[in-house]
Design an enzyme around this catalytic site. Structure first.
Site, short mmCIF file in Angstrom:
data_model
loop_
_atom_site.label_atom_id
_atom_site.label_comp_id
_atom_site.label_asym_id
_atom_site.label_seq_id
_atom_site.Cartn_x
_atom_site.Cartn_y
_atom_site.Cartn_z
N ASP A 60 0.81 -1.22 0.00
CA ASP A 60 0.00 0.00 0.00
C ASP A 60 0.84 1.27 0.00
O ASP A 60 0.39 2.33 0.43
CB ASP A 60 -0.95 0.01 1.21
CG ASP A 60 -0.20 0.02 2.54
OD1 ASP A 60 1.04 -0.12 2.54
OD2 ASP A 60 -0.87 0.16 3.58
N GLU A 61 2.07 1.16 -0.50
CA GLU A 61 2.94 2.34 -0.46
C GLU A 61 3.92 2.32 -1.63
O GLU A 61 4.44 1.26 -2.00
CB GLU A 61 3.70 2.37 0.86
CG GLU A 61 4.46 3.64 1.12
CD GLU A 61 5.01 3.69 2.54
OE1 GLU A 61 5.47 4.77 2.95
OE2 GLU A 61 4.98 2.65 3.23
#
Length: 255
Positions: free
Chosen positions: A51-52
């Site tokens: 998620d990054e």
């Protein structure tokens, strides 16, 4: 940090909390969609985690406009809200992202002016710094280092001794000196794992076999995406480690 459901059962029951099972396959698929959309706009991208991501905005005249466009595209295409922090280094961009979530309506925050950076570091708890884990946090707090600004005032030799070269690089990045580049071509994974917990006690051998087959297929899919091959395959089975009514079992087989 997560905890087993049974440890907070009273809180769940007393507050009508809804509990849902995780779906990591769905998380992975949605992550791939988001990263693909970002890659279309910014070719130089480092997918840091599920998620990054980090992106190189060097040469972009209006970075805030580009970031806002990225956010709009991702939200419209996937329904997932994202936040974007803009700064001269990776570590400062993490700081900017913290404030993008906390202090902006549009989820985009540019940390570029020196006075602005100093103020942000004076407000940011040292616990929120990228790379500061629980052990380093306890150590820093014991020396009265509570804010990120306190951390950048420390002597570099002291930081190197107490937090190794990674801590020193983090400190220099907070001062605006880039130490971590964009890794657009990360090395291949050394291991791939797919695991799930059953929602209820399972006593059927067929159910376990079907689950193993499904997990093996998912691992093979991940392996193909990596364009890799496997030397070993392992299957691990274990019972509930928190159960008070039965002995704990952990077993594995590798081929």
């Amino acid at each position: 940090m997560g905890v087993p459901v049974f440890q907070v059962r009273d809180i769940i029951d007393n507050n009508n909390v809804y509990v849902f099972s995780t779906n990591f396959a769905l998380y992975g698929d949605m992550s791939s969609r988001v990263m693909s959309l970002l890659s279309d706009i910014s070719p130089e991208i480092e997918i840091y985690s599920i998620d990054e991501a980090f992106m190189n905005f060097t040469g972009v005249k209006d970075s805030v406009h580009l970031a806002s466009r990225m956010k709009s595209v991702v939200t419209k295409s996937t329904g997932i809200p994202i936040s974007i922090g803009i700064a001269a280094t990776k570590t400062l961009s993490k700081v900017a992202n913290y404030f993008a979530k906390k202090q902006t309506a549009n989820g985009v925050y540019a940390l570029t002016e020196q006075q602005q950076i100093v103020q942000a570091l004076k407000e940011l708890p040292v616990s929120k710094l990228w790379g500061v884990g629980s052990r380093h946090l306890r150590m820093l707090n014991s020396y009265g280092i509570n804010k990120a600004y306190d951390f950048i005032q420390l002597n570099e030799e002291w930081v190197l001794e107490k937090m190794t070269i990674m801590g020193l690089r983090m400190q220099r990045e907070l001062k605006g000196d880039p130490c971590f580049g964009i890794d657009a071509y990360p090395s291949r994974k050394k291991n791939i794992r797919t695991s799930r917990s059953f929602g209820v006690k399972v006593k059927s051998l067929q159910t376990i076999q079907e689950s193993i087959i499904a997990h093996a297929a998912r691992c093979a899919e991940k392996l193909r995406i990596e364009n890799s091959c496997a030397r070993y395959v392992s299957v691990i089975l274990r019972t509930n480690p928190f159960s008070k009514s039965q002995d704990y079992y952990y077993g594995y087989k590798s081929i």
